[in-house]
Design a protein around this motif. Structure first.
Motif, PDB file in Angstrom:
ATOM      1  N   GLY A 118       1.077  -1.688   0.521  1.00  0.00           N
ATOM      2  CA  GLY A 118       0.085   0.322  -0.253  1.00  0.00           C
ATOM      3  C   GLY A 118       0.950   1.482   0.158  1.00  0.00           C
ATOM      4  O   GLY A 118       2.161   1.066  -0.146  1.00  0.00           O
ATOM      5  N   ASN A 119       0.161   3.049   0.093  1.00  0.00           N
ATOM      6  CA  ASN A 119       1.299   3.850   0.141  1.00  0.00           C
ATOM      7  C   ASN A 119       0.483   4.723   1.084  1.00  0.00           C
ATOM      8  O   ASN A 119      -0.891   4.578   1.933  1.00  0.00           O
ATOM      9  N   GLN A 120       1.245   4.957   1.942  1.00  0.00           N
ATOM     10  CA  GLN A 120       0.966   5.836   2.707  1.00  0.00           C
ATOM     11  C   GLN A 120       1.609   7.712   2.387  1.00  0.00           C
ATOM     12  O   GLN A 120       2.073   7.712   1.363  1.00  0.00           O
ATOM     13  N   PRO A 121       1.026   9.034   2.549  1.00  0.00           N
ATOM     14  CA  PRO A 121       1.260  10.167   2.596  1.00  0.00           C
ATOM     15  C   PRO A 121       1.857  10.966   3.461  1.00  0.00           C
ATOM     16  O   PRO A 121       2.105  10.301   4.178  1.00  0.00           O
ATOM     17  N   ILE A 122       2.717  11.657   2.160  1.00  0.00           N
ATOM     18  CA  ILE A 122       3.752  11.955   2.690  1.00  0.00           C
ATOM     19  C   ILE A 122       3.698  13.409   2.935  1.00  0.00           C
ATOM     20  O   ILE A 122       3.937  14.003   1.103  1.00  0.00           O
ATOM     21  N   SER A 123       3.409  14.563   3.209  1.00  0.00           N
ATOM     22  CA  SER A 123       4.192  16.007   2.448  1.00  0.00           C
ATOM     23  C   SER A 123       6.285  16.303   3.114  1.00  0.00           C
ATOM     24  O   SER A 123       6.814  15.943   4.276  1.00  0.00           O
ATOM     25  N   LEU A 124       6.417  16.330   2.212  1.00  0.00           N
ATOM     26  CA  LEU A 124       8.129  16.204   2.151  1.00  0.00           C
ATOM     27  C   LEU A 124       8.673  18.046   3.216  1.00  0.00           C
ATOM     28  O   LEU A 124       7.688  19.013   3.265  1.00  0.00           O
ATOM     29  N   ARG A 125       9.622  17.836   3.564  1.00  0.00           N
ATOM     30  CA  ARG A 125      10.352  19.367   4.617  1.00  0.00           C
ATOM     31  C   ARG A 125       9.811  20.810   3.238  1.00  0.00           C
ATOM     32  O   ARG A 125      10.390  20.173   1.730  1.00  0.00           O
ATOM     33  N   GLU A 126       9.506  21.526   3.601  1.00  0.00           N
ATOM     34  CA  GLU A 126       9.047  22.683   2.463  1.00  0.00           C
ATOM     35  C   GLU A 126      11.136  23.131   1.502  1.00  0.00           C
ATOM     36  O   GLU A 126      10.764  23.263   0.952  1.00  0.00           O
TER      37      GLU A 126
END
Ligand code: AMP
Ligand code: AMP
Length: 372
Positions: free
Chosen positions: A239-247
């Protein structure tokens, strides 16, 4: 966008795809943008896909590999195919390329994507860092990952510690085609992009990290308890998990996408890569991106964001999945009489040019611009 001369209405066209991978997202997006929708499915999937109101039509085929046989039937209608991972997984490259049904994207990119050595040339020419590659077992001087050609979803990948480990566990692979890459320790980040040939702009749509069995579970067992237990990591995607990148890393992610598109125009014909694509990276503790691979189409990790992502929200005031973004591009192309800019050149559709005899296309404004 108001229709231009020669414009055609999306409701006269059908967006079709194979019922698997990211088909629900693609077809929901197509419906939201005013298209008719068609899912081509295997028998076990028929009831599932028919159960969604946004799927207008379902055609059942015995196996996904039978899809090319539908070509005649599809070409009778105004069908536009939106490809995803199952197209490359279940159809041979020749079959895939031979089909003349209108196809979103540029099939010339497939030759560069499918061959790992060519991929490497493409990505390194774009100035991106790739893990070191080894050709002989005797050269292995650090842990490597052995990847079989044509492996699906990480299946069959082997983690190998040193040359002796290779001899013990991987020498049977000599008969097969594989590559050996330095094992990069870091966080896998998959960046989903969309490049619009109509606006000339790149957008970051979303990002995910994969969840893989069993490698992502090894940390749940203390090292002391792993000792003496013959555990080998495997990389099968579950499966996949969301990630937000260090800006502060976002600018580099954006530049990497731009570089890949730019170099694709030198390598894969002047139209190069367009539409959805994904850079599959590992980010090290030094915040360096190492490129594992490029996928030149919508990837399944975008399924996390059917309702849009934090990144797509920056560009659109409405839910904008990658699937919907593809349909928006097709819609904008139809309304501006520029459909051929977004379709592969093998596409055979009898375009009604009568309203625009010189076939002129018009500039389409950037992201966030409503389609009507
Ligand atoms: P499927 O039709 O599910 O077998 O998917 C076709 C191919 O897409 C697989 O062989 C995988 O390589 C890839 N794929 C499917 N689902 C995912 C996922 N959730 N994350 C990453 N890759 C996937
Ligand atoms: P890929 O099929 O190249 O996207 O790789 C599938 C998975 O294998 C990735 O999500 C990683 O967990 C792992 N992997 C692939 N290449 C490397 C590498 N060079 N170093 C570490 N892990 C890797």
């Amino acid at each position: 966008m108001s229709p231009k001369s020669g414009a055609q209405l999306p409701s006269l066209f059908t967006i079709a795809t194979l019922g698997s991978h990211s088909a629900l997202q693609i077809l929901k997006g197509a419906k939201d943008e005013g298209f008719h929708t068609l899912a081509v499915v295997t028998p076990i999937n028929e009831r599932l896909y028919s159960s969604f109101a946004f799927v207008d039509e379902v055609i059942v085929i015995p196996r996904y590999s039978d899809f090319p046989r539908l070509e005649k039937e599809l070409n009778k209608r105004k069908v536009i195919l939106v490809p995803h991972g199952s197209f490359v997984a279940y159809l041979s490259m020749e079959e895939h390329k031979k089909m003349t049904t209108p196809y979103f994207g540029n099939k010339s990119v497939l030759d560069w994507e499918a061959d790992r050595m060519r991929q490497r040339e493409w990505l390194t020419r774009a100035g991106l860092k790739m893990p070191r590659q080894f050709t002989k077992a005797s050269e292995i001087d650090r842990p490597v990952i052995v990847k079989l050609y044509g492996a699906h979803g990480g299946k069959g990948y082997l983690f190998v510690k040193n040359p002796d480990d290779f001899t013990a566990r991987a020498s049977h692979l000599v008969e097969q085609r594989y590559i050996m890459q330095e094992y990069v320790l870091g966080v896998p980040v998959y960046i989903h992009y969309f490049y619009s040939p109509l606006t000339g702009k790149l957008e970051i749509m979303s990002m995910d990290r994969r969840y893989e069995s069993n490698v992502d579970s090894l940390g749940r067992i203390p090292l002391a308890d792993q000792e003496g237990w013959d555990i080998q990591p495997s990389y099968v995607v579950i499966g996949n998990q969301p990630i937000s990148l260090r800006e502060s890393l976002l600018a580099e992610a954006f530049h990497m996408g731009e570089a890949v598109v730019r170099v694709s125009r030198e390598l894969c014909g002047e139209r190069g890569l367009f539409g959805a694509f994904c850079l599959e990276t590992i980010v090290t503790p030094e915040s360096e991106f190492f490129l594992m691979e490029i996928s030149a189409r919508i990837v399944a990790g975008t399924n996390l964001f059917i309702d849009g992502s934090p990144y797509s929200y920056l560009n659109y005031d409405e839910p904008m999945s990658t699937g919907r973004r593809i349909a928006r591009e097709l819609r904008n192309a139809l309304l501006s009489n520029s459909l051929d800019l977004v379709l592969d050149q093998s596409s055979r559709m009898k375009f009604d040019r009568s309203a625009a005899p010189n076939g002129e296309s018009v500039a389409v404004p950037g992201p966030g611009v409503p389609a009507n």
